[in-house]
Design a protein around this motif. Structure first.
Motif, PDB file in Angstrom:
ATOM      1  N   TYR A   1     -21.137  45.519 -17.793  1.00  0.00           N
ATOM      2  CA  TYR A   1     -21.638  46.496 -18.276  1.00  0.00           C
ATOM      3  C   TYR A   1     -22.311  46.820 -19.062  1.00  0.00           C
ATOM      4  O   TYR A   1     -23.371  45.613 -18.787  1.00  0.00           O
ATOM      5  CB  TYR A   1     -20.437  46.589 -19.563  1.00  0.00           C
ATOM      6  CG  TYR A   1     -18.865  46.385 -18.944  1.00  0.00           C
ATOM      7  CD1 TYR A   1     -18.108  47.547 -18.666  1.00  0.00           C
ATOM      8  CD2 TYR A   1     -18.624  45.445 -18.286  1.00  0.00           C
ATOM      9  CE1 TYR A   1     -16.650  47.845 -18.458  1.00  0.00           C
ATOM     10  CE2 TYR A   1     -17.293  45.202 -17.966  1.00  0.00           C
ATOM     11  CZ  TYR A   1     -16.037  46.849 -18.412  1.00  0.00           C
ATOM     12  OH  TYR A   1     -15.272  46.457 -17.599  1.00  0.00           O
ATOM     13  N   CYS A   2     -23.424  47.247 -19.664  1.00  0.00           N
ATOM     14  CA  CYS A   2     -24.222  46.966 -20.752  1.00  0.00           C
ATOM     15  C   CYS A   2     -24.561  47.311 -22.129  1.00  0.00           C
ATOM     16  O   CYS A   2     -24.119  47.507 -22.851  1.00  0.00           O
ATOM     17  CB  CYS A   2     -25.826  48.568 -20.407  1.00  0.00           C
ATOM     18  SG  CYS A   2     -27.610  47.391 -20.832  1.00  0.00           S
TER      19      CYS A   2
ATOM     20  N   CYS B   1     -31.172  49.080 -18.974  1.00  0.00           N
ATOM     21  CA  CYS B   1     -30.548  47.695 -19.695  1.00  0.00           C
ATOM     22  C   CYS B   1     -31.217  46.219 -19.563  1.00  0.00           C
ATOM     23  O   CYS B   1     -32.084  46.193 -19.057  1.00  0.00           O
ATOM     24  CB  CYS B   1     -29.029  46.808 -19.115  1.00  0.00           C
ATOM     25  SG  CYS B   1     -28.309  46.357 -19.291  1.00  0.00           S
TER      26      CYS B   1
ATOM     27  N   SER C   1     -23.886  48.552 -27.932  1.00  0.00           N
ATOM     28  CA  SER C   1     -22.762  50.053 -28.215  1.00  0.00           C
ATOM     29  C   SER C   1     -21.385  49.182 -28.343  1.00  0.00           C
ATOM     30  O   SER C   1     -21.335  48.844 -27.542  1.00  0.00           O
ATOM     31  CB  SER C   1     -23.496  49.904 -26.621  1.00  0.00           C
ATOM     32  OG  SER C   1     -22.350  51.613 -26.162  1.00  0.00           O
TER      33      SER C   1
ATOM     34  N   LYS D   1     -19.806  51.559 -27.379  1.00  0.00           N
ATOM     35  CA  LYS D   1     -18.959  52.647 -26.514  1.00  0.00           C
ATOM     36  C   LYS D   1     -18.799  51.744 -25.590  1.00  0.00           C
ATOM     37  O   LYS D   1     -17.533  51.174 -24.720  1.00  0.00           O
ATOM     38  CB  LYS D   1     -19.663  53.938 -26.652  1.00  0.00           C
ATOM     39  CG  LYS D   1     -20.091  54.686 -26.933  1.00  0.00           C
ATOM     40  CD  LYS D   1     -18.825  55.491 -27.916  1.00  0.00           C
ATOM     41  CE  LYS D   1     -19.567  56.562 -28.382  1.00  0.00           C
ATOM     42  NZ  LYS D   1     -19.879  56.408 -28.755  1.00  0.00           N
ATOM     43  N   THR D   2     -19.940  50.668 -25.027  1.00  0.00           N
ATOM     44  CA  THR D   2     -19.561  49.743 -24.285  1.00  0.00           C
ATOM     45  C   THR D   2     -18.614  48.690 -24.758  1.00  0.00           C
ATOM     46  O   THR D   2     -17.498  48.319 -23.562  1.00  0.00           O
ATOM     47  CB  THR D   2     -20.747  48.732 -23.903  1.00  0.00           C
ATOM     48  OG1 THR D   2     -22.224  49.585 -23.444  1.00  0.00           O
ATOM     49  CG2 THR D   2     -20.842  47.700 -23.065  1.00  0.00           C
TER      50      THR D   2
ATOM     51  N   ASN E   1     -15.177  50.741 -23.360  1.00  0.00           N
ATOM     52  CA  ASN E   1     -14.629  50.013 -21.890  1.00  0.00           C
ATOM     53  C   ASN E   1     -14.595  49.403 -21.548  1.00  0.00           C
ATOM     54  O   ASN E   1     -13.455  48.691 -20.405  1.00  0.00           O
ATOM     55  CB  ASN E   1     -16.516  50.866 -21.026  1.00  0.00           C
ATOM     56  CG  ASN E   1     -16.383  52.386 -21.238  1.00  0.00           C
ATOM     57  OD1 ASN E   1     -15.497  52.949 -21.534  1.00  0.00           O
ATOM     58  ND2 ASN E   1     -17.956  52.572 -21.115  1.00  0.00           N
TER      59      ASN E   1
ATOM     60  N   GLU F   1     -22.416  54.265 -22.205  1.00  0.00           N
ATOM     61  CA  GLU F   1     -22.269  53.281 -22.943  1.00  0.00           C
ATOM     62  C   GLU F   1     -23.739  53.598 -23.858  1.00  0.00           C
ATOM     63  O   GLU F   1     -24.068  52.894 -24.872  1.00  0.00           O
ATOM     64  CB  GLU F   1     -22.726  51.537 -21.817  1.00  0.00           C
ATOM     65  CG  GLU F   1     -21.818  51.583 -21.387  1.00  0.00           C
ATOM     66  CD  GLU F   1     -21.124  50.332 -20.546  1.00  0.00           C
ATOM     67  OE1 GLU F   1     -22.925  50.664 -19.900  1.00  0.00           O
ATOM     68  OE2 GLU F   1     -20.511  50.071 -19.702  1.00  0.00           O
TER      69      GLU F   1
ATOM     70  N   GLY G   1     -24.072  54.607 -28.130  1.00  0.00           N
ATOM     71  CA  GLY G   1     -23.398  53.583 -28.349  1.00  0.00           C
ATOM     72  C   GLY G   1     -23.433  53.435 -30.337  1.00  0.00           C
ATOM     73  O   GLY G   1     -22.205  52.136 -30.732  1.00  0.00           O
TER      74      GLY G   1
END
Length: 461
Positions: free
Chosen positions: A60-61, A75, A189, A191-192, A195, A372, A375
């Motif tokens: 992930y980032c 990233c 982020s 959102k990362t 996830n 991601e 974020g």
């Protein structure tokens, strides 16, 4: 002999001998395995350490820079579950039902050098775990370098909770070698983290949207969520929205008191108390509509004498909400879609309604993921929900359940010391100054799941 191997990305390969192998689609859980297969084993990296052996291998980032040549984010802080310090390993997950139990998902970003600020956010996370009453949960926390001794702090607040064995609690540190000295409070982020957390949920159903460290679920939420999981066991593809409120005092209200105070000044919407840059909050019309629908259905649930709207009117209201969600995927709605000031709190069935059996189904967390690059706390927060509705998910409200912030909980979640902007108020900061790229990524994400589903269905014909 028959040997079954669980794949990291989900799915099973069964070796039936003689080189004959048959691949089975993954179970209706983001984790991709039955809960009975959850195992804690010695780590291959650290002698004496133990880790679950079914964590995803995906990278992930956490943060990066706009890359105009690749039309994505470059990233600079990659991360994987192998980088996560596990405060609790979720050893009790083996006992849960994949179809009938519900997983609570919480993520948190800690930036404050003030330990009391961090503890306030963690106390909110702990309160939600207590109210989840020993059911499975995933907690993923990011701590910036400015947070002192985060491992000790997280362990102090969470590790000794009753029922913590039902939780997988992870703590992330940034790779300091990749962080410049003046980026000590580097924003990562949200959102990362979402996830990553969703990818390890062990059950078909999960409740997500608790990402600010300031919102507390009502005590009955777990019972009402499990009731929906049972009722809809054979009807996949459903999402239930849980309304969010902002209490004016630290005293908690039960649902009856909430209904009585419906029009009271002491009951606010979250946007009213989350002003950013001295601007007043603005509640999204979709939140208003779902909350109105929740008032109606919850009144009918609690008071038998209540005269609810006729079913056709309720159905029309739901259809209107679904229509407004899907139409926002169009180009002309991008600006209005951009800065919705809240993350929806939703009970999600990970199994998509495809007309196939559950073993062959396509799953929500693989089809529509959080982006991601988006974020911030106010950056296309309704995109994933809109995508799922456009794919045929049925939207409703979880009547009787709600969540709320209090003045005390908001102290931890909304005002992190040392930042120019609260995590709640941050926009699309990873793509700041790159509006064209931001819009390009948005339009790519609108069509990507549609293409993915089409390719998947062709491959399974």
């Amino acid at each position: 002999a028959t040997v079954a191997v669980f794949l990291p990305e989900g799915g099973i390969v069964v070796d039936q001998g003689g080189g004959s192998k048959k691949r089975h689609a993954s179970q209706p859980s983001p984790l991709g395995i039955p809960t009975s297969a959850w195992e804690i084993v010695p780590s291959a990296d650290d002698e004496g350490d133990e880790r679950p052996n079914h964590l995803p291998y995906r990278t992930y980032c956490l943060s990066g820079n706009p890359d105009k040549f690749k039309f994505r984010m470059e990233c600079k802080l990659p991360v994987a579950w192998r980088d996560v310090e596990l405060v609790s390993l979720g050893p009790s997950w083996k006992q849960f039902s994949m179809d009938l139990d519900v997983t609570l998902v919480q993520t948190l970003r800690l930036y404050s050098s003030d330990i009391n600020q961090c503890r306030a956010s963690l106390n909110t996370v702990a309160e939600n775990l207590k109210r989840w009453k020993g059911q499975p949960s995933v907690v993923l926390i990011y701590a910036s370098p400015s947070v002192k001794s985060p491992s000790n702090l997280v362990s102090e607040v969470l590790a000794e909770l009753d029922g913590i064995d039902s939780s997988l609690v992870g703590l992330l540190y940034p790779n300091i070698e990749n962080v410049e000295r003046d980026d000590e409070n580097l924003m990562v982020s949200q959102k990362t983290l979402v996830n990553m957390a969703l990818d390890v949920v062990p059950t078909r159903w999960y409740l997500s949207g608790l990402d600010g460290g300031d919102t507390i679920i009502s005590p009955d939420t777990i019972h009402l969520a499990k009731r929906k999981a049972s009722l809809y066991q054979t009807m996949p593809g459903n999402i239930f929205v849980v309304p969010q409120f902002a209490f004016g005092s630290d005293e908690w209200w039960n649902v009856s008191e909430l209904l009585e105070a419906k029009d009271s000044d002491s009951l606010e919407i979250p946007a009213d108390v989350e002003s950013c840059n001295e601007q007043e909050g603005e509640e999204d019309e979709l939140s208003v509509q779902t909350t109105l629908l929740w008032w109606e259905q919850t009144s009918g649930l609690l008071y038998p004498d209540h005269k609810p709207s006729v079913p056709s009117a309720l159905a029309k209201s739901l259809q209107d909400i679904e229509y407004k969600l899907t139409i926002r995927l169009g180009k002309e709605s991008l600006d209005k879609f951009l800065s919705v000031p809240y993350t929806p709190l939703v009970l999600v069935d990970n199994l998509i309604k495809t007309g196939r059996t559950s073993e062959e189904g396509l799953h929500a967390h693989t089809l529509a993921r959080e982006v991601e690059e988006f974020g911030g706390g106010r950056c296309f927060n309704l995109l994933r929900l809109s995508q799922l509705v456009s794919f045929g998910f049925q939207l409703n409200v979880l009547d009787g359940a709600f969540a709320a912030s209090t003045p005390k909980s908001r102290k931890g979640g909304l005002h992190q010391v040392g930042l120019d902007v609260s995590p709640r108020c941050s926009g699309c900061f990873l793509l700041e100054g790159a509006d064209d790229l931001r819009n390009q990524v948005f339009h790519q994400e609108v069509v990507r799941p549609i293409i993915a589903r089409s390719l998947w269905e062709k491959g399974n014909d």
